[in-house]
Design a protein around this motif. Structure first.
Motif, PDB file in Angstrom:
ATOM      1  N   PRO A 157       0.781  -1.242   0.000  1.00 29.84           N
ATOM      2  CA  PRO A 157       0.000   0.000   0.000  1.00 29.84           C
ATOM      3  C   PRO A 157       0.815   1.296   0.000  1.00 29.84           C
ATOM      4  O   PRO A 157       0.234   2.359   0.251  1.00 29.84           O
ATOM      5  CB  PRO A 157      -0.796  -0.129   1.306  1.00 29.84           C
ATOM      6  N   HIS A 158       2.119   1.233  -0.272  1.00 34.88           N
ATOM      7  CA  HIS A 158       2.920   2.474  -0.236  1.00 34.88           C
ATOM      8  C   HIS A 158       4.196   2.267  -1.055  1.00 34.88           C
ATOM      9  O   HIS A 158       5.150   1.654  -0.584  1.00 34.88           O
ATOM     10  CB  HIS A 158       3.271   2.789   1.236  1.00 34.88           C
ATOM     11  N   THR A 159       4.181   2.746  -2.289  1.00 38.24           N
ATOM     12  CA  THR A 159       5.412   2.680  -3.077  1.00 38.24           C
ATOM     13  C   THR A 159       5.617   3.998  -3.830  1.00 38.24           C
ATOM     14  O   THR A 159       4.674   4.745  -4.076  1.00 38.24           O
ATOM     15  CB  THR A 159       5.440   1.538  -4.133  1.00 38.24           C
ATOM     16  N   HIS A 160       6.882   4.217  -4.166  1.00 37.49           N
ATOM     17  CA  HIS A 160       7.243   5.340  -5.044  1.00 37.49           C
ATOM     18  C   HIS A 160       7.724   4.680  -6.342  1.00 37.49           C
ATOM     19  O   HIS A 160       8.894   4.781  -6.717  1.00 37.49           O
ATOM     20  CB  HIS A 160       8.336   6.177  -4.396  1.00 37.49           C
ATOM     21  N   LEU A 161       6.811   3.958  -6.965  1.00 37.08           N
ATOM     22  CA  LEU A 161       7.145   3.085  -8.100  1.00 37.08           C
ATOM     23  C   LEU A 161       7.812   3.810  -9.266  1.00 37.08           C
ATOM     24  O   LEU A 161       8.733   3.288  -9.891  1.00 37.08           O
ATOM     25  CB  LEU A 161       5.842   2.418  -8.602  1.00 37.08           C
ATOM     26  N   ALA A 205       1.004   3.506  -5.860  1.00 31.65           N
ATOM     27  CA  ALA A 205       2.184   4.204  -6.399  1.00 31.65           C
ATOM     28  C   ALA A 205       1.957   5.706  -6.301  1.00 31.65           C
ATOM     29  O   ALA A 205       0.887   6.207  -6.649  1.00 31.65           O
ATOM     30  CB  ALA A 205       2.416   3.807  -7.855  1.00 31.65           C
ATOM     31  N   LYS A 206       2.991   6.394  -5.831  1.00 32.65           N
ATOM     32  CA  LYS A 206       2.881   7.840  -5.617  1.00 32.65           C
ATOM     33  C   LYS A 206       3.662   8.626  -6.654  1.00 32.65           C
ATOM     34  O   LYS A 206       4.708   8.168  -7.112  1.00 32.65           O
ATOM     35  CB  LYS A 206       3.499   8.209  -4.259  1.00 32.65           C
ATOM     36  N   SER A 207       3.197   9.834  -6.926  1.00 36.25           N
ATOM     37  CA  SER A 207       4.044  10.780  -7.643  1.00 36.25           C
ATOM     38  C   SER A 207       4.944  11.436  -6.590  1.00 36.25           C
ATOM     39  O   SER A 207       5.017  10.938  -5.470  1.00 36.25           O
ATOM     40  CB  SER A 207       3.186  11.822  -8.364  1.00 36.25           C
ATOM     41  N   ILE A 218      -0.428  10.208   4.764  1.00 40.07           N
ATOM     42  CA  ILE A 218       0.633  11.086   5.253  1.00 40.07           C
ATOM     43  C   ILE A 218       1.901  10.296   5.592  1.00 40.07           C
ATOM     44  O   ILE A 218       1.808   9.210   6.164  1.00 40.07           O
ATOM     45  CB  ILE A 218       0.133  11.924   6.461  1.00 40.07           C
ATOM     46  N   HIS A 219       3.058  10.833   5.154  1.00 45.43           N
ATOM     47  CA  HIS A 219       4.346  10.312   5.613  1.00 45.43           C
ATOM     48  C   HIS A 219       4.582  10.978   6.974  1.00 45.43           C
ATOM     49  O   HIS A 219       4.854  12.187   7.022  1.00 45.43           O
ATOM     50  CB  HIS A 219       5.466  10.705   4.651  1.00 45.43           C
ATOM     51  N   ALA A 220       4.459  10.214   8.045  1.00 48.46           N
ATOM     52  CA  ALA A 220       4.394  10.813   9.374  1.00 48.46           C
ATOM     53  C   ALA A 220       5.478  10.276  10.301  1.00 48.46           C
ATOM     54  O   ALA A 220       5.710   9.066  10.357  1.00 48.46           O
ATOM     55  CB  ALA A 220       3.020  10.533   9.986  1.00 48.46           C
ATOM     56  N   ASP A 269       1.731   6.715   7.469  1.00 51.02           N
ATOM     57  CA  ASP A 269       2.766   5.784   7.045  1.00 51.02           C
ATOM     58  C   ASP A 269       4.124   6.151   7.650  1.00 51.02           C
ATOM     59  O   ASP A 269       4.380   7.323   7.917  1.00 51.02           O
ATOM     60  CB  ASP A 269       2.841   5.775   5.521  1.00 51.02           C
ATOM     61  N   HIS A 270       4.953   5.156   7.843  1.00 54.42           N
ATOM     62  CA  HIS A 270       6.276   5.243   8.496  1.00 54.42           C
ATOM     63  C   HIS A 270       6.128   5.091  10.009  1.00 54.42           C
ATOM     64  O   HIS A 270       6.312   4.015  10.530  1.00 54.42           O
ATOM     65  CB  HIS A 270       7.047   6.529   8.156  1.00 54.42           C
ATOM     66  N   LEU A 271       5.883   6.237  10.725  1.00 55.79           N
ATOM     67  CA  LEU A 271       5.580   6.197  12.168  1.00 55.79           C
ATOM     68  C   LEU A 271       6.716   5.672  13.031  1.00 55.79           C
ATOM     69  O   LEU A 271       6.472   5.183  14.138  1.00 55.79           O
ATOM     70  CB  LEU A 271       4.306   5.364  12.414  1.00 55.79           C
ATOM     71  N   THR A 328       6.605  -1.985   1.319  1.00 55.91           N
ATOM     72  CA  THR A 328       8.037  -1.876   1.012  1.00 55.91           C
ATOM     73  C   THR A 328       8.538  -0.435   1.058  1.00 55.91           C
ATOM     74  O   THR A 328       9.723  -0.204   1.241  1.00 55.91           O
ATOM     75  CB  THR A 328       8.354  -2.375  -0.413  1.00 55.91           C
ATOM     76  N   ASP A 329       7.651   0.548   0.764  1.00 57.68           N
ATOM     77  CA  ASP A 329       8.083   1.933   0.543  1.00 57.68           C
ATOM     78  C   ASP A 329       9.000   2.013  -0.680  1.00 57.68           C
ATOM     79  O   ASP A 329       9.746   2.991  -0.823  1.00 57.68           O
ATOM     80  CB  ASP A 329       8.802   2.491   1.782  1.00 57.68           C
ATOM     81  N   CYS A 330       8.986   1.000  -1.515  1.00 55.94           N
ATOM     82  CA  CYS A 330       9.880   0.940  -2.690  1.00 55.94           C
ATOM     83  C   CYS A 330      10.198   2.334  -3.245  1.00 55.94           C
ATOM     84  O   CYS A 330       9.327   3.027  -3.748  1.00 55.94           O
ATOM     85  CB  CYS A 330       9.204   0.099  -3.781  1.00 55.94           C
TER      86      CYS A 330
HETATM   87 FE    FE Z   1       7.342   6.752   1.116  1.00 58.35          FE
END
Ligand code: FE
Ligand code: NIG
Length: 428
Positions: free
Chosen positions: A85-89, A154-156, A255-257, A278-280, A329-331
């Motif tokens: 649920p969280h990648t920078h593909l 996937a995030k921009s 949010i990247h928190a 996310d992160h935390l 993964t936060d890829c």
């Molecule tokens: Fe990230």
């Protein structure tokens, strides 16, 4: 069109996670996998038609068994396709030199503040063509698929200007069309303060709100809106403003928190009604309690702590406090250049105190909830998409016990076999 039905039978353990599509799982419910021994599934027209024991399904489909492609899962486990649920593909280039610098003592934030880090990937992504970004993404999607992942977010965020942010999101959309893995898109225009706005980050936030959000919504480029809320990047006030503005355009906040320092990001996620924080790594107890109260999913990224050589997020404590926890993964090219969800599950057990059962919940149904796909994927139940993963281990605990290896044998996406014997076999 879809090929013939698939009948998977005799799985040592079939992990169904049944009944979990409405609400993400919390506390002891994260350990209830609803395992069926000698499990079987009938797949047809891209969907799971029936799931039960081999004997039950052989009786149910006795007149149609010879129509189906039969997969014998003896000695293996069957689980829902993994969800990340969280990648920078979508990005260009790579940053192994920074990895080397960090091993020689530089920190992630120092590198970023000296124009490297996210800024380095931003320059490379700005100059790449959309086609190059699609091609790079497809390579990564193959890696995800080989590790049993069938849906990702996937995030921009490596554009920090409209043209490039748009290019990343359209590249993600194309990659989704071209590849079996489903790609769910998040707009992250506020991933870093671009050099052009270094002296005036508020003006950049206004630009994102006024110029970019309306276009993201108009062109239906994303479902979620994310920001890097971190000391030295964006403040909680700026983050709140952006996430609230996104809601007006129908974009759900993420949010990247609290990644590098405690910054009340978890608290903010609860206040703005984010679907996930996310992160935390440095989330406070109060933040966790507020997230639990509001049902905000804690997306934990153990690869980031591992790769940045930082202390891991307090996953055990979050689960005990009632936060629904998911894994990812936060890829990305800086803090976690991996596509291996199974390794994230290993790390979650070793460094965050999750049990093997909780790690599976966190990488399937809770991850699906974190990207609003739980009605479709994340559990093995009739009616859901036939996204299935067969692993070459006899029970689910061995998936974590034999760590650092890829146990993937077969992957089925939307009812089609896309990995066989550990190798990709999908039709282009
Ligand atoms: Fe990230
Ligand atoms: O989630 N923390 C911010 N963004 C990414 C890293 C991006 C990069 O270093 O390129 C993350 O860790």
């Amino acid at each position: 069109m879809h090929s013939k039905p698939i009948f998977i039978k005799q799985a040592n353990q079939m992990i169904t996670m049944k009944g979990s599509s409405k609400q993400p799982l919390t506390k002891e419910k994260m350990s209830e996998l609803f395992i069926i021994e000698d499990g079987a599934v009938w797949v047809e027209e891209g969907r799971i038609k029936s799931a039960g024991t081999t004997a039950e399904l052989e009786a149910e489909y006795q007149n149609r068994l010879n129509e189906a492609e039969i997969i014998n899962a003896k000695g293996k486990i069957l689980l829902p396709g993994l969800v990340d649920p969280h990648t920078h593909l979508v990005y260009a280039g790579s940053r192994e030199e920074e990895f080397n610098m960090r091993l020689n003592g530089a920190t992630y934030m120092e590198i970023m503040n000296n124009g490297g880090g996210i800024h380095a990937t931003t320059s490379m992504t700005r100059t790449a063509s959309e086609e190059e970004l699609v091609d790079a993404s497809l390579v990564r999607l193959d890696r995800f698929l080989k590790h049993g992942v069938t849906t990702i977010e996937a995030k921009s965020g490596y554009g920090l200007d409209w043209e490039t942010e748009r290019k990343q999101l359209t590249a993600a959309r194309k990659a989704d069309e071209l590849h079996p893995v489903e790609v769910v898109r998040t707009f992250m225009g506020a991933h870093a303060v671009p050099a052009e706005y270094k002296e005036n980050p508020d003006a950049f936030i206004n630009l994102v709100i006024e110029e970019m959000l309306p276009k993201v919504a108009e062109e239906k480029l994303a479902e979620f809106n994310d920001i890097f809320c971190e000391r030295g990047v964006f403040t909680p006030e700026q983050s709140r403003k952006l996430l609230e503005a996104g809601k007006k355009y129908g974009l759900t906040p993420k949010i990247h928190a609290d990644e590098i320092e405690p910054y009340e990001g978890a608290e903010l996620a609860a206040e703005v009604g984010a679907i996930s924080a996310d992160h935390l790594l440095r989330a406070s107890d109060k933040g966790m309690e507020m997230m639990a109260e509001k049902g905000v999913i804690g997306v934990l990224l153990p690869g980031t702590a591992f790769f940045l050589m930082a202390e891991a997020a307090r996953g055990r404590r979050m689960i005990d406090k009632g936060v629904p926890v998911a894994l990812s993964t936060d890829c990305n090219p800086g803090s976690s250049p991996t596509c291996s969800m199974p390794f994230m599950m290993n790390l979650a057990c070793m460094h965050m105190g999750l049990t093997p059962a909780e790690a599976i919940t966190a990488a399937t149904i809770n991850a699906a909830h974190a990207i609003n796909r739980a009605e479709e994927v994340g559990s093995i139940e009739p009616g859901k998409k036939a996204d299935l993963l067969l692993l070459n281990v006899p029970n689910y605990m061995q998936m974590q016990y034999h760590y650092g290896m890829n146990h993937t044998d077969t992957v089925i996406k939307n009812g089609e076999v896309v990995v066989k014997g550990g190798s990709l076999c999908y039709q282009q």
